[in-house]
Design an enzyme around this catalytic site. Sequence first.
Site, PDB file in Angstrom:
ATOM      1  N   GLN A  33       0.819  -1.205   0.000  1.00  0.00           N
ATOM      2  CA  GLN A  33       0.000   0.000   0.000  1.00  0.00           C
ATOM      3  C   GLN A  33       0.857   1.261   0.000  1.00  0.00           C
ATOM      4  OE1 GLN A  33      -2.228  -0.546   3.674  1.00  0.00           O
ATOM      5  NE2 GLN A  33      -0.370  -1.230   4.676  1.00  0.00           N
ATOM      6  N   ASP A  88       0.406  -0.010  13.485  1.00  0.00           N
ATOM      7  CA  ASP A  88       0.789   1.269  14.099  1.00  0.00           C
ATOM      8  C   ASP A  88       1.060   1.127  15.584  1.00  0.00           C
ATOM      9  OD1 ASP A  88      -1.903   1.792  15.536  1.00  0.00           O
ATOM     10  OD2 ASP A  88      -2.514   1.565  13.451  1.00  0.00           O
ATOM     11  N   ASP A 108       1.096  -8.129  11.564  1.00  0.00           N
ATOM     12  CA  ASP A 108       0.733  -7.190  10.498  1.00  0.00           C
ATOM     13  C   ASP A 108       1.554  -7.513   9.262  1.00  0.00           C
ATOM     14  OD1 ASP A 108       0.720  -4.689   8.801  1.00  0.00           O
ATOM     15  OD2 ASP A 108      -0.612  -4.032  10.401  1.00  0.00           O
ATOM     16  N   ASP A 139       1.264 -12.655   7.134  1.00  0.00           N
ATOM     17  CA  ASP A 139      -0.124 -12.624   6.700  1.00  0.00           C
ATOM     18  C   ASP A 139      -0.991 -13.190   7.822  1.00  0.00           C
ATOM     19  OD1 ASP A 139      -2.638 -13.234   5.610  1.00  0.00           O
ATOM     20  OD2 ASP A 139      -1.805 -13.654   3.631  1.00  0.00           O
ATOM     21  N   GLY A 140      -1.831 -12.348   8.423  1.00  0.00           N
ATOM     22  CA  GLY A 140      -2.652 -12.777   9.545  1.00  0.00           C
ATOM     23  C   GLY A 140      -3.616 -13.889   9.198  1.00  0.00           C
ATOM     24  N   ASP A 157      -7.607  -5.340  13.691  1.00  0.00           N
ATOM     25  CA  ASP A 157      -7.567  -3.910  13.373  1.00  0.00           C
ATOM     26  C   ASP A 157      -7.145  -3.781  11.919  1.00  0.00           C
ATOM     27  OD1 ASP A 157      -7.341  -1.180  13.308  1.00  0.00           O
ATOM     28  OD2 ASP A 157      -5.493  -1.092  14.488  1.00  0.00           O
ATOM     29  N   SER A 158      -8.092  -3.989  11.033  1.00  0.00           N
ATOM     30  CA  SER A 158      -7.775  -4.013   9.606  1.00  0.00           C
ATOM     31  C   SER A 158      -8.147  -2.704   8.934  1.00  0.00           C
ATOM     32  CB  SER A 158      -8.523  -5.160   8.919  1.00  0.00           C
ATOM     33  OG  SER A 158      -9.914  -4.913   8.949  1.00  0.00           O
ATOM     34  N   THR A 159      -7.592  -2.502   7.750  1.00  0.00           N
ATOM     35  CA  THR A 159      -8.021  -1.395   6.918  1.00  0.00           C
ATOM     36  C   THR A 159      -9.385  -1.741   6.326  1.00  0.00           C
ATOM     37  OG1 THR A 159      -6.783  -2.377   5.085  1.00  0.00           O
ATOM     38  CG2 THR A 159      -5.673  -0.652   6.349  1.00  0.00           C
ATOM     39  N   ASP A 160      -9.933  -0.855   5.492  1.00  0.00           N
ATOM     40  CA  ASP A 160     -11.237  -1.120   4.878  1.00  0.00           C
ATOM     41  C   ASP A 160     -11.207  -2.454   4.128  1.00  0.00           C
ATOM     42  OD1 ASP A 160     -12.377   1.246   5.794  1.00  0.00           O
ATOM     43  OD2 ASP A 160     -11.617   2.384   4.093  1.00  0.00           O
TER      44      ASP A 160
END
Length: 280
Positions: A33, A88, A108, A139-140, A157-160
């Site tokens: 990303q 983060d 993460d 890779d979770g 706690d993932s991104t969209d």
Amino acid sequence: MKDVYFMERDPYAPIRHCYGISKILYEGKSKYQEIQVVESHYFGKILILDGVVQFTEKNEFFYHEMLTHPVMFAHKNPQNVLIIGGGDGGILREVLKHKSVKKAVLVDIDKDVVEVSKKFFPTVACSMDDPRAIILNEDGFKYIQDYKNEFDVIIVDSTDPVGFAHVLTTEEFFKYVFEALKEDGIYVGQSESLHYHLDIVVRFQKALKKSFPIVDLYTTVIPVYAGYWWSFSVGSKVYNPREISREVDVETRFYSDEIHKNAFLPPNFYQKILNGNFKY
């Protein structure tokens, strides 16, 4: 530099947030990303992934506290915790406030997010050197398949839910989560906005119900997320997530026992959402 404006590129929202920024601190592209860190007069430093704001220095605690503490306090004795995503370090910081925790594994996929957070957001990434913390850049989705009856709490706690994060919202993934949890384990993941992503929220809940006997939904206001009214989906084997099992004895800025109890949707309204009878 003169003030310029950053316009967010949220793929799911019908609106675009625009931020006045005074400085670009970092721009890079990892294997997964685009990563940016900018400075804002009002919000302080802002972490942006693929054009979408993840958090700001000014109000990151709303999200990190509310994703963490409701399930941590619903569990009577959380000792082993798995965090998927959250590179983060904000969720890790909140998890390790709990004295019962003996081990917190953060998985993460993007090591660059971890390093950027350490450099630019030290108050968020402050617990990464805690001896109870294990940081893995894997890779979770693959990682969790190797564990059975291992964790008391799993927090995603993932991104969209687009791109590489989509698999973290599937029935298959929740089956692996269920198997990786101990017999009284509990799971939570952020599940988008009730304003703009109601279909995603309902799909998330129904997928959880395929594996978990207890599924629920709570919300809070996240000012920098499109839709503001943000949801968190819970899957539990034993504990009622609406109930607090232990004394709230950690230092927080927003979360409290009262916030916990009032964050969950009234049962009738919750059922109305799941049944597809809440439309606007």
